[in-house]
Design a protein around this motif. Structure first.
Motif, PDB file in Angstrom:
ATOM      1  N   PRO A 225       0.836  -1.204   0.000  1.00 43.76           N
ATOM      2  CA  PRO A 225       0.000   0.000   0.000  1.00 43.76           C
ATOM      3  C   PRO A 225       0.871   1.254   0.000  1.00 43.76           C
ATOM      4  O   PRO A 225       1.912   1.300   0.660  1.00 43.76           O
ATOM      5  CB  PRO A 225      -0.785  -0.114   1.311  1.00 43.76           C
ATOM      6  CG  PRO A 225      -0.765  -1.577   1.639  1.00 43.76           C
ATOM      7  CD  PRO A 225       0.560  -2.082   1.152  1.00 43.76           C
ATOM      8  N   VAL A 226       0.463   2.275  -0.751  1.00 43.50           N
ATOM      9  CA  VAL A 226       1.241   3.518  -0.768  1.00 43.50           C
ATOM     10  C   VAL A 226       1.089   4.222   0.574  1.00 43.50           C
ATOM     11  O   VAL A 226       0.047   4.149   1.226  1.00 43.50           O
ATOM     12  CB  VAL A 226       0.808   4.460  -1.919  1.00 43.50           C
ATOM     13  CG1 VAL A 226       1.013   3.792  -3.271  1.00 43.50           C
ATOM     14  CG2 VAL A 226      -0.632   4.912  -1.762  1.00 43.50           C
ATOM     15  N   LYS A 227       2.160   4.882   0.985  1.00 48.89           N
ATOM     16  CA  LYS A 227       2.155   5.590   2.267  1.00 48.89           C
ATOM     17  C   LYS A 227       1.808   7.067   2.093  1.00 48.89           C
ATOM     18  O   LYS A 227       1.358   7.722   3.036  1.00 48.89           O
ATOM     19  CB  LYS A 227       3.530   5.477   2.926  1.00 48.89           C
ATOM     20  CG  LYS A 227       3.911   4.056   3.319  1.00 48.89           C
ATOM     21  CD  LYS A 227       5.295   4.042   3.946  1.00 48.89           C
ATOM     22  CE  LYS A 227       5.704   2.660   4.396  1.00 48.89           C
ATOM     23  NZ  LYS A 227       7.054   2.665   5.019  1.00 48.89           N
ATOM     24  N   ASP A 228       2.061   7.597   0.905  1.00 45.50           N
ATOM     25  CA  ASP A 228       1.873   9.025   0.663  1.00 45.50           C
ATOM     26  C   ASP A 228       0.562   9.294  -0.065  1.00 45.50           C
ATOM     27  O   ASP A 228       0.020   8.421  -0.750  1.00 45.50           O
ATOM     28  CB  ASP A 228       3.026   9.578  -0.190  1.00 45.50           C
ATOM     29  CG  ASP A 228       4.378   9.364   0.469  1.00 45.50           C
ATOM     30  OD1 ASP A 228       4.478   9.605   1.688  1.00 45.50           O
ATOM     31  OD2 ASP A 228       5.313   8.945  -0.227  1.00 45.50           O
TER      32      ASP A 228
ATOM     33  N   PRO B 209      -6.860  10.654  -5.668  1.00 45.03           N
ATOM     34  CA  PRO B 209      -7.511   9.351  -5.503  1.00 45.03           C
ATOM     35  C   PRO B 209      -7.437   8.865  -4.054  1.00 45.03           C
ATOM     36  O   PRO B 209      -6.552   9.264  -3.288  1.00 45.03           O
ATOM     37  CB  PRO B 209      -6.711   8.428  -6.438  1.00 45.03           C
ATOM     38  CG  PRO B 209      -5.408   9.116  -6.640  1.00 45.03           C
ATOM     39  CD  PRO B 209      -5.654  10.580  -6.518  1.00 45.03           C
ATOM     40  N   ASN B 210      -8.373   8.015  -3.701  1.00 47.21           N
ATOM     41  CA  ASN B 210      -8.436   7.431  -2.361  1.00 47.21           C
ATOM     42  C   ASN B 210      -7.210   6.554  -2.131  1.00 47.21           C
ATOM     43  O   ASN B 210      -7.033   5.539  -2.792  1.00 47.21           O
ATOM     44  CB  ASN B 210      -9.721   6.611  -2.226  1.00 47.21           C
ATOM     45  CG  ASN B 210      -9.919   6.074  -0.823  1.00 47.21           C
ATOM     46  OD1 ASN B 210      -8.986   5.999  -0.031  1.00 47.21           O
ATOM     47  ND2 ASN B 210     -11.145   5.684  -0.519  1.00 47.21           N
ATOM     48  N   ARG B 211      -6.371   6.935  -1.188  1.00 45.90           N
ATOM     49  CA  ARG B 211      -5.114   6.233  -0.951  1.00 45.90           C
ATOM     50  C   ARG B 211      -5.320   4.776  -0.555  1.00 45.90           C
ATOM     51  O   ARG B 211      -4.470   3.925  -0.815  1.00 45.90           O
ATOM     52  CB  ARG B 211      -4.330   6.968   0.142  1.00 45.90           C
ATOM     53  CG  ARG B 211      -2.916   6.452   0.334  1.00 45.90           C
ATOM     54  CD  ARG B 211      -2.132   7.339   1.265  1.00 45.90           C
ATOM     55  NE  ARG B 211      -2.692   7.352   2.614  1.00 45.90           N
ATOM     56  CZ  ARG B 211      -2.273   8.146   3.590  1.00 45.90           C
ATOM     57  NH1 ARG B 211      -1.307   9.025   3.353  1.00 45.90           N
ATOM     58  NH2 ARG B 211      -2.817   8.103   4.791  1.00 45.90           N
TER      59      ARG B 211
ATOM     60  N   ILE C 233      -0.823  -9.347  -3.952  1.00 53.86           N
ATOM     61  CA  ILE C 233      -0.241 -10.015  -2.790  1.00 53.86           C
ATOM     62  C   ILE C 233       0.617  -9.010  -2.027  1.00 53.86           C
ATOM     63  O   ILE C 233       1.363  -8.234  -2.635  1.00 53.86           O
ATOM     64  CB  ILE C 233       0.640 -11.204  -3.230  1.00 53.86           C
ATOM     65  CG1 ILE C 233      -0.203 -12.249  -3.954  1.00 53.86           C
ATOM     66  CG2 ILE C 233       1.351 -11.834  -2.039  1.00 53.86           C
ATOM     67  CD1 ILE C 233       0.632 -13.334  -4.578  1.00 53.86           C
ATOM     68  N   MET C 234       0.540  -9.052  -0.714  1.00 52.27           N
ATOM     69  CA  MET C 234       1.365  -8.157   0.096  1.00 52.27           C
ATOM     70  C   MET C 234       2.842  -8.492  -0.080  1.00 52.27           C
ATOM     71  O   MET C 234       3.270  -9.630   0.108  1.00 52.27           O
ATOM     72  CB  MET C 234       0.987  -8.279   1.569  1.00 52.27           C
ATOM     73  CG  MET C 234       1.832  -7.424   2.498  1.00 52.27           C
ATOM     74  SD  MET C 234       1.701  -5.638   2.165  1.00 52.27           S
ATOM     75  CE  MET C 234       0.086  -5.289   2.892  1.00 52.27           C
ATOM     76  N   GLY C 235       3.607  -7.457  -0.465  1.00 55.39           N
ATOM     77  CA  GLY C 235       5.045  -7.615  -0.601  1.00 55.39           C
ATOM     78  C   GLY C 235       5.745  -7.130   0.648  1.00 55.39           C
ATOM     79  O   GLY C 235       5.330  -7.437   1.775  1.00 55.39           O
ATOM     80  N   SER C 236       6.794  -6.361   0.469  1.00 52.96           N
ATOM     81  CA  SER C 236       7.562  -5.828   1.593  1.00 52.96           C
ATOM     82  C   SER C 236       8.135  -4.477   1.188  1.00 52.96           C
ATOM     83  O   SER C 236       8.550  -4.293   0.043  1.00 52.96           O
ATOM     84  CB  SER C 236       8.700  -6.786   1.949  1.00 52.96           C
ATOM     85  OG  SER C 236       9.651  -6.160   2.791  1.00 52.96           O
TER      86      SER C 236
END
Length: 231
Positions: free
Chosen positions: A140-143, A158-160, A208-211
């Motif tokens: 997920p983007v942090k900014d 856009p909705n983060r 898929i969740m990465g890192s």
């Protein structure tokens, strides 16, 4: 069906020059703690128990160098072939796909300059692609992200919560990715990543969740970060 009943191949895309690195050598061969970046990338897939073979896509004039100074030097047994890249990333990956054993069930496509992928990400990709046929790793983007016009005027925000930063590996059923690439090349579709091509032809792609450590080393600042990760 278990992982081990599937034949799993990996394409390592290592044909890009990496102009943002401001280096006179390909970024994949820049040293991190006395070993090339590409060494660390290959090592992760070489040591994964489910990966059967690896195809490296390199610049045509670097194939011999890659074989001698990476594959042979460090004894990578799973590297089946090193093939020449093409004009665009799309063409390079297609060359890699055409070098894969037709008996393969699953293909993982990974950036050569993304050395901090881990077993959890690789195994999650394999597990999910068996069910979903197409997966992509991301975070997920942090900014906050802004969409701007050609003259840099903000048009929307856009909705983060729906925005993810895409990484690799991107993983596919062999039959799906070959079908999409054959059609994409035939229709001269210009895409920036492999999942974009699969999406174009109507397949759903599972995220898929990465890192946040699974960075692609493209700038001198990334090299500093990479050294910190290793230490």
């Amino acid at each position: 069906m278990s992982y081990k009943s599937k034949k799993i191949s990996v394409i390592i895309a290592a044909a890009g020059m990496g102009k943002r690195m401001n280096s006179n050598i390909n970024k994949q061969y820049i040293l991190l703690n006395d070993k090339p970046i590409l060494f660390y990338t290959l090592y992760k897939f070489e040591k994964n128990e489910f990966v059967d073979d690896i195809i490296i896509v390199a610049k045509e004039d670097e194939i011999s160098y890659c074989n001698k100074n990476i594959v042979s030097k460090y004894g990578f047994k799973k590297v089946k072939d090193i093939v020449a890249g093409g004009k665009e990333r799309r063409d390079s990956v297609y060359n890699g796909l055409n070098a894969i054993d037709v008996e393969s069930d699953i293909v993982l496509i990974h950036d050569g300059a993304r050395p901090f992928v881990d077993n959890e990400i690789i195994n999650s990709s394999i597990k999910e692609v068996i069910v979903n046929k197409a997966t992509v790793v991301g975070v997920p983007v942090k900014d906050t992200i802004k969409i701007v016009s050609d003259d840099n005027i903000v048009e929307s925000t856009p909705n983060r919560s729906h925005l993810w930063k895409v990484q690799t590996p991107q993983s596919f059923s062999y039959s799906v990715i070959m079908d999409c690439y054959n059609k994409g090349i035939e229709n001269d579709l210009n895409v920036t990543d492999d999942s974009m091509l699969v999406e174009h032809f109507g397949y759903s792609v599972k995220m898929i969740m990465g890192s946040y450590k699974n960075i692609k080393i493209t700038t001198p600042e990334d090299l500093v970060m990479g050294k910190n990760f290793l230490e």
